[in-house]
Structures are given as C-alpha cells and as structure tokens.
Design a protein around this motif. Structure first.
Motif, PDB file in Angstrom:
ATOM      1  N   LEU A 148      55.977  28.874  26.967  1.00  0.00           N
ATOM      2  CA  LEU A 148      55.769  30.287  27.138  1.00  0.00           C
ATOM      3  C   LEU A 148      54.907  30.530  28.601  1.00  0.00           C
ATOM      4  N   ASP A 149      55.357  31.437  29.154  1.00  0.00           N
ATOM      5  CA  ASP A 149      54.873  31.863  30.643  1.00  0.00           C
ATOM      6  C   ASP A 149      53.723  32.891  30.393  1.00  0.00           C
ATOM      7  N   PRO A 150      52.593  33.011  31.119  1.00  0.00           N
ATOM      8  CA  PRO A 150      51.548  33.830  30.650  1.00  0.00           C
ATOM      9  C   PRO A 150      51.909  35.134  31.346  1.00  0.00           C
ATOM     10  N   GLU A 151      52.741  35.292  32.465  1.00  0.00           N
ATOM     11  CA  GLU A 151      52.911  36.615  33.096  1.00  0.00           C
ATOM     12  C   GLU A 151      53.905  37.234  32.288  1.00  0.00           C
ATOM     13  N   TYR A 155      53.718  40.963  30.443  1.00  0.00           N
ATOM     14  CA  TYR A 155      54.710  42.139  30.441  1.00  0.00           C
ATOM     15  C   TYR A 155      54.995  42.557  29.349  1.00  0.00           C
ATOM     16  N   TRP A 156      55.436  41.450  28.505  1.00  0.00           N
ATOM     17  CA  TRP A 156      55.897  41.981  27.148  1.00  0.00           C
ATOM     18  C   TRP A 156      54.991  42.712  26.525  1.00  0.00           C
ATOM     19  N   LYS A 244      44.112  41.938  32.526  1.00  0.00           N
ATOM     20  CA  LYS A 244      44.806  42.765  33.484  1.00  0.00           C
ATOM     21  C   LYS A 244      46.353  42.608  33.036  1.00  0.00           C
ATOM     22  N   PHE A 245      47.023  43.785  32.618  1.00  0.00           N
ATOM     23  CA  PHE A 245      48.571  43.873  32.395  1.00  0.00           C
ATOM     24  C   PHE A 245      49.174  44.402  33.724  1.00  0.00           C
ATOM     25  N   PRO A 246      50.356  43.967  33.811  1.00  0.00           N
ATOM     26  CA  PRO A 246      51.275  44.211  34.957  1.00  0.00           C
ATOM     27  C   PRO A 246      51.617  45.807  34.892  1.00  0.00           C
TER      28      PRO A 246
END
Length: 247
Positions: A148-151, A155-156, A244-246
């Motif tokens: 799994l990708d952290p970014e 985002y999800w 921090k969330f994108p």
C-alpha cells in the motif's frame, strides 16, 4: 512504554541497521524488500514478541520490569501482526461464516487491523507524519500482505465520505465539523467521550451543538452507523495529531 512500544522501537532499529540482530534473528541481506520483510516477520513469529523484546533489551544491558511481559495480548490483536505472512489461513469451521472483509477496500482492512491497538494507531500516525514509506510498507505487508502507498492511503481516507451514500456523507461532514470545533475550544474530554461511543455524552451534546440541534435524523444510532462504525474516528485522531491530508 508498553510491550508493543518496545517491540516497535527495537524492530525499527533492527530494520534500519541501528541495532545488530539479537540471538535467534537473522536479518537477510539479499532479496527484495518484500522478501526481507517476510523473512523478518516469520522469525519474529517464531520467536514471539516478549522474547524478542527481552533479547534486544539484553543487548543494551537493560533490565525491563517483569510486569511488562505479563501484559495481556489479545490473540486477535498484536499477535496478529507477528504471524507468518505466507502461512496458510486456518480452514474455516463448518458451517463457514461469511468473511467480514470480503467486500472491503484494502485500506479499510488495513485500518481495521491498525485500530486493534492504540499503540499501532500512534505508530501509524508517527509514520505518516514523517511520511516514512519503508515503515508504512512494512505495516501494510504485515497487516494486509499488500504493497500500500501512504499518499494514496491519505488521499482515500481524506475523501472517505465521497465514496459513501448521502446519509453517511452528511453525518461525516456534520460530525467532523462539530468534533474539530470542540477540539479548537479545548473540550478534548468531550471529543474523547464521543469518539469512544458514549451515548449519554452524544445525547447531551446534540442538544447544544449547532451542527446537530436542528437535524432530526441526528440520533445516536445515526451517529454510530454512519460515523463510529466507519473510519472517521481514526481520521479525526490523525488530524488532531498533525497528520496532513492532501487537498
């Protein structure tokens, strides 16, 4: 510090090369990242969390209190993360029960595993604040066996309600606004009670909260179904702890 805190610290130091492998553990030098993580997970499973912590503490000449090792570990909790990633799943009992994760997104399954223990939640928060891809990768491998990708995860999770129905969307927006307002006002005890699912606190709060007082649908069952039983509490905890969330 809890037993798991020591375990997470020692495991990270071992993986980053800041600690030599204790007796009983061999960190493979060859192979790709996934294979090395799986090898370490298999060895930790065989050794056990307590013995691994004892061995690492002994390396440092540290004597840890014995009551640390008598902590209750939920067999469906922390020990889950030390299991062999390649071990076959036990055969289901008959009649077989439905798989609760069958229709879940991989990120939902990941969060379900993390939420089993407060120590894991804090560890994930630290990993995300540092955007430590290696540590996130290890967590995702051990919990879901997926890369799994952290970014993508942030985002999800930051847009979790957009994938839900209208009722859940409305609940998430209202409760996020109300809970963040409480946090800004310094009423963290109320935030904690609401996130823990205290019905009495919710019933009292809904009578004063401008976000809820004029919403007839805002019952405790509505809150539990559309907020508590989803991933919004852990998202809020992350936000309050500086993740921090994108946009």
């Amino acid at each position: 510090m809890t037993l798991f805190d020591y375990y997470a610290r020692y495991m990270t130091e071992l993986w980053e090369g800041k600690r030599p492998a204790p007796a009983g553990i061999t960190l493979p030098e060859d192979g790709d990242e996934k294979a090395r993580i799986q090898s370490l997970a298999q060895q930790l499973q065989a050794m056990g969390m307590a013995e691994f912590v004892r061995a690492c503490a002994a390396q440092d000449g540290t004597v840890l209190p014995e009551d640390l090792f008598s902590e209750h570990i939920d067999p469906n909790g922390l020990e889950f993360f030390l299991r062999d990633p390649d071990a076959p799943e036990p055969a289901p009992e008959k009649p077989a029960t439905p798989d609760p994760d069958a229709n879940k997104h991989a990120f939902e399954v990941f969060l379900d595993c993390i939420a089993m223990d407060d120590g894991l939640v804090q560890y994930l928060i630290d990993v995300l604040k540092r955007m430590d891809r290696k540590e996130f990768f290890k967590l995702s491998q051990i919990t879901t066996k997926l890369d799994l990708d952290p970014e993508e995860f942030l985002y999800w999770l930051g847009r979790r309600e957009l994938y839900a129905g209208e009722e859940e969307q409305a609940c998430a927006v209202m409760m996020d606004h109300a809970l963040l307002r409480l946090a800004e006002e310094g009423r963290l005890d109320v935030v904690a009670a609401l996130l823990s699912g205290d019905q009495k606190t919710f019933e009292t709060f809904r009578c004063e909260a401008p976000e809820l007082v004029h919403a007839p649908a805002a019952t405790f069952d509505w809150y539990a179904k559309n907020y508590l039983d989803r991933d919004y509490p852990i998202r809020l905890i992350m936000r309050l702890n500086g993740v921090k969330f994108p946009n």
